[in-house]
Scaffold this active site. Sequence first.
Site, short mmCIF file in Angstrom:
data_model
loop_
_atom_site.label_atom_id
_atom_site.label_comp_id
_atom_site.label_asym_id
_atom_site.label_seq_id
_atom_site.Cartn_x
_atom_site.Cartn_y
_atom_site.Cartn_z
CG ASP A 134 -1.95 -1.18 1.17
OD1 ASP A 134 -2.58 -1.38 -0.04
OD2 ASP A 134 -1.92 -1.89 2.14
CE LYS A 138 -5.24 12.10 0.61
NZ LYS A 138 -6.73 11.92 1.47
CB THR A 207 1.48 -8.44 -8.58
OG1 THR A 207 1.27 -7.11 -8.53
CG2 THR A 207 2.80 -8.91 -8.36
#
Length: 228
Positions: A134, A138, A207
């Site tokens: 992930d 930000k 992936t």
Amino acid sequence: MMTCAASHRPVRSFVRRSARMTPAQRAAIESRWPAYGIDAVGLLDLDAEFGRHAPTELEIGFGNGETLIALATAQPERNYLGVDVYEPGIGRLLAAIAASGLSNVRLLRGDAVDVLSEHIPPASLDGVLLLFPDPWPKKRHHKRRLVQADFVELVAARLAPGGRFTLATDWQNYAEQMLEVLGAQPSFLNLAGAGHFCAASSDRPVTKFERRGRRLGHRVWDLRFARR
Ligand SMILES: C[S@@+](CC[C@H](N)C(=O)[O-])C[C@H]1O[C@@H](n2cnc3c(N)ncnc32)[C@H](O)[C@@H]1O
């Protein structure tokens, strides 16, 4: 688990959302977890879990599991451990393992940081894969990214000498962070040369997240390090 200095609350690299599972995924967890899942208590005996002694690789954040299936199919002489927190992915992968008849895959559920710290013995892994973690794009969320100095030190401690750490991301800023953090860890040797990314990703499966990123026009950065 990474500790937030200000509050001593753990900073996790994921947010637990109530994930919607299909009936097939739920059924696979109920029927297949006993065979392929590990409910770890203390340090694992990897030989006992796999029923043999073989080089063992760990994929962190396997998502829907297709990479783990591809690797385990291509290299039946190696053991593959997967860890993720995403229940539908765990269900999907358990069904795929059972359908393929693979005997060299085992799964753990939970935070990879906890699993590495509490359950994986020191110097026991031959490889660790972290593909498209992930990205937390930000800036105020960068502390949630898995690849930080403490995490990299933990991975180094669980790899045997010569073991590989394979990473990829389609976020340039995270790729640069990976290069910097891993480059600063003296236990790791950059196989592409200090300060360099790998030229190509041809030695690992493509992936699901990578395909999605490429469809959106993203570039991919690959990194390969060896435990000294
Ligand atoms: C962006 S997805 C990538 C999935 C897969 N590697 C791919 O490339 O298609 C990231 C995955 O990492 C898992 N994840 C995030 N943080 C994790 C952690 N601390 N421990 C284990 N899994 C984690 C998520 O649940 C998710 O499945």
